[in-house]
Design a protein around this motif. Structure first.
Motif, PDB file in Angstrom:
ATOM      1  N   TYR A 127      28.492  46.686  37.783  1.00 29.43           N
ATOM      2  CA  TYR A 127      28.612  48.016  38.392  1.00 29.43           C
ATOM      3  C   TYR A 127      30.038  48.559  38.253  1.00 29.43           C
ATOM      4  O   TYR A 127      30.229  49.753  38.051  1.00 29.43           O
ATOM      5  CB  TYR A 127      28.213  47.961  39.870  1.00 29.43           C
ATOM      6  CG  TYR A 127      26.713  47.905  40.083  1.00 29.43           C
ATOM      7  CD1 TYR A 127      25.996  49.049  40.385  1.00 29.43           C
ATOM      8  CD2 TYR A 127      26.016  46.713  39.968  1.00 29.43           C
ATOM      9  CE1 TYR A 127      24.617  49.007  40.580  1.00 29.43           C
ATOM     10  CE2 TYR A 127      24.636  46.655  40.151  1.00 29.43           C
ATOM     11  CZ  TYR A 127      23.952  47.797  40.452  1.00 29.43           C
ATOM     12  OH  TYR A 127      22.589  47.755  40.631  1.00 29.43           O
ATOM     13  N   THR A 128      31.026  47.673  38.341  1.00 30.24           N
ATOM     14  CA  THR A 128      32.416  48.100  38.213  1.00 30.24           C
ATOM     15  C   THR A 128      32.703  48.604  36.802  1.00 30.24           C
ATOM     16  O   THR A 128      33.306  49.667  36.610  1.00 30.24           O
ATOM     17  CB  THR A 128      33.366  46.934  38.549  1.00 30.24           C
ATOM     18  OG1 THR A 128      33.108  46.476  39.868  1.00 30.24           O
ATOM     19  CG2 THR A 128      34.817  47.379  38.448  1.00 30.24           C
ATOM     20  N   ASN A 129      32.277  47.849  35.799  1.00 29.92           N
ATOM     21  CA  ASN A 129      32.585  48.178  34.404  1.00 29.92           C
ATOM     22  C   ASN A 129      31.830  49.396  33.891  1.00 29.92           C
ATOM     23  O   ASN A 129      32.187  49.939  32.840  1.00 29.92           O
ATOM     24  CB  ASN A 129      32.291  46.977  33.507  1.00 29.92           C
ATOM     25  CG  ASN A 129      33.216  45.802  33.789  1.00 29.92           C
ATOM     26  OD1 ASN A 129      34.341  45.985  34.255  1.00 29.92           O
ATOM     27  ND2 ASN A 129      32.745  44.594  33.533  1.00 29.92           N
ATOM     28  N   THR A 130      30.777  49.798  34.587  1.00 26.16           N
ATOM     29  CA  THR A 130      30.021  50.979  34.156  1.00 26.16           C
ATOM     30  C   THR A 130      30.316  52.209  35.017  1.00 26.16           C
ATOM     31  O   THR A 130      29.690  53.257  34.841  1.00 26.16           O
ATOM     32  CB  THR A 130      28.500  50.687  34.207  1.00 26.16           C
ATOM     33  OG1 THR A 130      28.152  50.207  35.512  1.00 26.16           O
ATOM     34  CG2 THR A 130      28.114  49.650  33.159  1.00 26.16           C
ATOM     35  N   GLY A 131      31.258  52.075  35.937  1.00 26.18           N
ATOM     36  CA  GLY A 131      31.640  53.225  36.760  1.00 26.18           C
ATOM     37  C   GLY A 131      30.611  53.596  37.801  1.00 26.18           C
ATOM     38  O   GLY A 131      30.571  54.751  38.261  1.00 26.18           O
ATOM     39  N   THR A 132      29.781  52.638  38.215  1.00 25.62           N
ATOM     40  CA  THR A 132      28.735  52.923  39.206  1.00 25.62           C
ATOM     41  C   THR A 132      28.923  52.092  40.477  1.00 25.62           C
ATOM     42  O   THR A 132      27.980  51.906  41.249  1.00 25.62           O
ATOM     43  CB  THR A 132      27.338  52.642  38.618  1.00 25.62           C
ATOM     44  OG1 THR A 132      27.305  51.288  38.106  1.00 25.62           O
ATOM     45  CG2 THR A 132      27.018  53.599  37.491  1.00 25.62           C
ATOM     46  N   LEU A 133      30.129  51.606  40.691  1.00 29.91           N
ATOM     47  CA  LEU A 133      30.388  50.769  41.865  1.00 29.91           C
ATOM     48  C   LEU A 133      30.123  51.528  43.165  1.00 29.91           C
ATOM     49  O   LEU A 133      29.772  50.926  44.186  1.00 29.91           O
ATOM     50  CB  LEU A 133      31.839  50.263  41.834  1.00 29.91           C
ATOM     51  CG  LEU A 133      32.236  49.265  42.925  1.00 29.91           C
ATOM     52  CD1 LEU A 133      31.398  47.998  42.833  1.00 29.91           C
ATOM     53  CD2 LEU A 133      33.716  48.927  42.834  1.00 29.91           C
ATOM     54  N   HIS A 134      30.276  52.850  43.116  1.00 35.53           N
ATOM     55  CA  HIS A 134      30.052  53.652  44.324  1.00 35.53           C
ATOM     56  C   HIS A 134      28.629  53.497  44.853  1.00 35.53           C
ATOM     57  O   HIS A 134      28.372  53.696  46.034  1.00 35.53           O
ATOM     58  CB  HIS A 134      30.343  55.130  44.037  1.00 35.53           C
ATOM     59  CG  HIS A 134      29.531  55.698  42.905  1.00 35.53           C
ATOM     60  ND1 HIS A 134      28.300  56.262  43.103  1.00 35.53           N
ATOM     61  CD2 HIS A 134      29.783  55.782  41.565  1.00 35.53           C
ATOM     62  CE1 HIS A 134      27.812  56.685  41.938  1.00 35.53           C
ATOM     63  NE2 HIS A 134      28.682  56.400  40.990  1.00 35.53           N
TER      64      HIS A 134
END
Length: 695
Positions: A256-263
């Protein structure tokens, strides 16, 4: 761009000096100055009240600057005083300022079990000395290694031995500042306890509504576990819907962090908005009744805050719940609502409650993202027009993602040192799954105890999460999916924000001067980053790391480095204590060897316990080093593993480095010997890493 007149956004204007005051208080903590600041604030406030009673007599309406300056000064000083009062460590009532044998503490949050320890934050209520109890304040981070303690919960009261230490600062280059992170939560000490060092003396002493919400959340998490089988899906469901992050694995977190979806994994404004839309639709029938609209509004507000409480009351959730509450109240009184003013009002209220929220990364990113969407998204959306209805809707979604990503990028790069290249694709991909997961998840929580319904909804929820996880995993492994090792300074991220703001303002009013200023700042930023790159690539040196129970030495030459360590690159401690220093100094090529290995490279070679690096030589003295009759002159000696002191006596060096893995008793003994013989040394025990430049 976001208001026709400053009268529409009074809280935005008032928030600025208040935040500035908080920032100064946190940056310059001084209890003596705080007393002076408080006195000035009281005097100014009394003076301002007096001026308001005599403004006609003194003709102050002709001097509007006096009133404005007074208000801004009072707000600035109020922010300072709020932050100073929040800092318990400076108070004489803090438990560390008292002689104590035992402490009476109450568990202040939900305990987490990890690596055989149960860990929690605790409020220190009393100190016990010679059987006398005294009331105190302060918080303590407690870790207990005892399986019997795994049943502890929020609100339990413990009597513990007063064996605690100050939280260690970062010892190694670019290491995460855990000490500051805890200090922002009013925690300055930690205790490691074992059986017979604690006793449970009370239960259910916390705030009842918080205790109930934590118990309810645990029951709901157990429902996920009962009706779902995939551990990753259970962890994601618990995190997304309930804010329970204890089961989340590092692999899932990285995807999720590496794809910019951690939010998505942080219960925030989007999640609260989904809850609001569900409640808004579900309670629409109340509008038919007399006073039904008011009852519906009150119910929605109550349920929104109930959900916020259930998810842990994070700053992002508090912001969203407060904003939605203000919007509902405003709409019910038929008032015009400016979104940016509501955003500032919610920030003002939360900072009054806890001024140290300003240091929370989630708070910063949440407010930046919503502020960016409010101000910049309309500007970006209007910059391109599409006649096709579906293309226009697609561009609308894209503009939301781009605006949020751009406004948070500088801060994300500063804290997390990476940028997800395919953020637009990944955010569009998860849009539908997230909505399905949230609504199915809420339905599951309500109907999980009904036969067949729980299993069916659990199956649908699990498969939706698995599909989303697999899709993100594919995006994560695409070429150049993430730009890593983006280490920027505070000045760099301020320059980035200047560039972004000027560019968006140019899109708004088409003034070419703004574009020119933006380009000028880009040049300044490029020079800054380029200079750091050149400087880093031209420096060489040896860094002796403080790895506590392990050993570590970094030999750096430009963008190349050799790491000598007991730790392996894939170990957690290596990534935590060694890797950040390598990344921050722009090291590209790294070779890691154990202390037992011999090697020969163009600039460094090791044979036995002797290392030659450029024009310096280093001798490794450890438990396996034998005593010899020949005294050897060397540049540096590195003492570890409680090496025989007679071995140390046998070698003469310009500087002797005592590693942190040596015992306390051994370190004290060797330090006394070195002082007695006037030998230069540096002890890494509870000390920062030593960097010795070679050029």
């Amino acid at each position: 761009m976001f208001a026709n007149h400053k009268g529409e956004i009074p809280f935005v204007i008032l928030l600025i000096p208040f935040i500035a005051g908080i920032g100064f208080a946190i940056s310059f903590p001084n209890s003596q100055i705080n007393h002076v600041i408080t006195s000035i604030l009281i005097a100014l406030s009394i003076g301002y009240i007096a001026l308001n009673f005599s403004y006609k007599y003194l003709s102050l309406y002709k001097q509007p600057l006096i009133g404005g300056a007074s208000v801004y000064s009072i707000l600035f000083l109020s922010g300072w005083v709020c932050a100073a009062q929040y800092n318990q460590f400076k108070s004489a009532s803090h438990f560390s300022k008292h002689t104590n044998e035992q402490l009476v503490v109450s568990i202040a949050n939900e305990p987490v079990i990890k690596n055989g320890y149960i860990r929690f934050a605790a409020n220190v209520n009393e100190v016990v000395n010679n059987k006398q109890r005294s009331s105190v304040i302060g918080k303590l981070l407690v870790s207990i290694k005892d399986s019997a303690a795994f049943n502890l919960s929020y609100g339990d009261v413990l009597l513990i031995t007063a064996k605690y230490n100050e939280v260690d600062p970062p010892f190694n280059p670019a290491e995460f500042n855990y000490k500051q992170y805890l200090a922002n939560q009013n925690i300055y000490h930690q205790a490691y306890l074992y059986p017979k060092q604690y006793a449970v003396v009370g239960h259910n002493k916390g705030i009842p509504i918080i205790a109930y919400s934590l118990q309810l959340r645990q029951q709901l998490v157990n429902s996920f576990r009962k009706h779902m089988t995939d551990t990753s899906a259970i962890a994601v469901a618990s995190t997304m819907i309930l804010g329970y992050k204890a089961d989340l694995s590092e692999d899932v977190l990285n995807a999720y962090t590496n794809t910019g979806t951690l939010h998505v994994l942080s219960v925030s404004g989007a999640h609260v908005a989904i809850v609001f839309m569900l409640l808004n639709w579900g309670l629409l029938f109340l509008n038919r009744f007399r006073y039904g609209k008011i009852i519906r509004a009150l119910l929605i507000i109550a349920l929104i805050w109930g959900y916020a409480l259930l998810t842990g009351l994070s700053p992002a959730v508090n912001r969203a719940a407060l904003m939605i509450s203000l919007i509902i109240i405003g709409n019910n009184f038929y008032r015009y609502v400016n979104a940016l003013n509501l955003l500032a009002a919610s920030a003002f209220a939360l900072l009054l409650y806890n001024p140290y929220y300003i240091t929370d990364v989630g708070f910063q990113l949440s407010y930046l993202a919503i502020g960016g969407l409010t101000i910049f998204q309309p500007v970006l959306y209007k910059s391109f027009e599409f006649r096709n209805k579906w293309m226009d809707k697609l561009w609308s979604l894209c503009s939301f993602s781009i605006a949020a990503q751009l406004i948070t990028f500088p801060l994300s790069a500063y804290y997390f040192h990476q940028f997800p290249v395919y953020f637009l694709l990944s955010n569009l991909f998860i849009l539908l799954p997230v909505i399905v997961i949230m609504y199915v998840g809420f339905a599951f929580l309500v109907l999980s105890n009904i036969p067949y319904a729980g299993d069916a909804l659990g199956f649908l929820l699990e498969k939706s999460i698995i599909i989303m996880n697999k899709g993100l995993a594919l995006l994560e492994h695409l070429p150049f999916a993430s730009l890593n090792k983006l280490w920027i300074s505070k000045n760099d991220y301020l320059l980035l924000y200047g560039i972004i703001i000027l560019f968006f303002y140019f899109l708004f009013n088409k003034n070419k001067r703004l574009l020119n200023w933006s380009l000028a700042l880009i040049v300044v930023l490029a020079i800054s980053l380029g200079w750091k790159k050149v400087d880093s690539s031209s420096t060489s040196g040896i860094t002796f790391l403080n790895l506590k129970k392990n050993r570590g030495i970094v030999f750096k030459n430009g963008s190349n480095a050799v790491v000598l360590s007991d730790l392996k690159p894939d170990e957690k401690n290596y990534k935590y204590a060694i890797q950040p220093g390598l990344d921050s100094t722009k090291v590209v090529n790294v070779k890691t060897y154990s202390f037992a290995a011999d090697f020969s490279l163009p600039l460094i070679r090791k044979k036995g316990n002797v290392i030659q690096f450029l024009d310096k030589n280093l001798l490794l003295l450890d438990s396996s080093t034998l005593i010899t009759d020949n005294k050897v002159n060397i540049d540096y000696a590195y003492v570890s593993q409680n090496a025989d002191i007679k071995v140390v006596e046998n070698y003469s060096s310009k500087l002797l480095i005592i590693n942190a893995d040596n015992s306390n008793r051994y370190t004290d003994t060797i330090v006394r010997y070195l002082l007695k013989n006037n030998r230069k040394f540096y002890s890494l025990k509870r000390n920062k890493a030593l960097n010795l430049p070679s050029n």
